[in-house]
Design a protein around this motif. Structure first.
Motif, PDB file in Angstrom:
ATOM      1  N   LYS A  69      -2.957 -30.454  42.969  1.00 38.43           N
ATOM      2  CA  LYS A  69      -3.644 -29.701  44.157  1.00 38.43           C
ATOM      3  C   LYS A  69      -4.227 -30.660  45.076  1.00 38.43           C
ATOM      4  O   LYS A  69      -4.566 -31.901  44.551  1.00 38.43           O
ATOM      5  N   ILE A 104      -2.911 -35.707  46.033  1.00 39.09           N
ATOM      6  CA  ILE A 104      -2.902 -34.679  45.135  1.00 39.09           C
ATOM      7  C   ILE A 104      -3.594 -34.902  43.801  1.00 39.09           C
ATOM      8  O   ILE A 104      -3.470 -36.164  43.193  1.00 39.09           O
ATOM      9  N   TYR A 131      -4.005 -31.923  38.776  1.00 41.05           N
ATOM     10  CA  TYR A 131      -3.630 -30.497  38.541  1.00 41.05           C
ATOM     11  C   TYR A 131      -2.583 -30.204  39.449  1.00 41.05           C
ATOM     12  O   TYR A 131      -2.249 -28.894  39.555  1.00 41.05           O
TER      13      TYR A 131
END
Length: 175
Positions: A121, A116, A119
């Protein structure tokens, strides 16, 4: 968790670290901080690998930054410096000791997951690829450090990988 319960790739990292450290035996602070251009010095390489473990296994994987000065001074692209070897070994040992509990939790499933990013994501890299990148990076700098030692005239250096058959033999993930 017992060492025998570790994921095979983590065992390979542990063995690689031990070989990296073995290749530093007999190097003085003065030698370790000497540069043979265009290479970095041995002590910088130790700090650089401490940076990578902290960056990948503490910061990216767990959101921790225990030695921020290592992040600033030894990141990829950081300017060359000639730190004291004993200081770099201490930082490296602090960071690797801190990463070990997380590494002990790794499974094939976790190694297949995407890291991850900052951010929140998924990035383009999975944890297993990061672990492999660290292992190969260690071997690169182990060879570089051994070449530097040869330039100093050191003799009796290891000429081949150590006791991998006992310390990190091939083990299937599906044992």
């Amino acid at each position: 968790m017992k060492k025998t319960d570790l994921h095979p790739l983590v065992k390979q990292l542990q063995f690689t670290r031990s070989e990296f450290k073995r290749a530093l035996k007999g190097v003085t602070d003065q030698e370790a901080s000497k540069r043979f251009m265009p290479m970095n010095c041995i002590s910088w390489n130790v700090g650089h690998l401490a940076w990578q473990e902290q960056s990948y296994f503490l910061h990216r994987a767990q959101g921790q930054m225990i030695l921020p000065e290592i992040d600033k001074l030894f990141a990829y692209g950081a300017p060359a410096s000639t730190p004291k070897l004993s200081d770099m070994i201490q930082a490296w040992e602090t960071i690797t000791k801190a990463t070990d509990p997380w590494l002990a939790t790794l499974t094939s499933k976790k190694l297949s997951e995407y890291v991850i990013n900052k951010y929140g994501k998924p990035s383009q890299r999975i944890y297993g690829a990061m672990l492999q990148r660290v292992i190969y990076h260690y071997w690169y700098h182990t060879g570089e450090n051994m070449a530097i030692r040869q330039m100093f005239g050191h003799t009796g250096l290891p000429q081949f990988v150590g006791n991998i058959d006992d310390k990190a033999p091939y083990t299937s993930e599906n044992k």
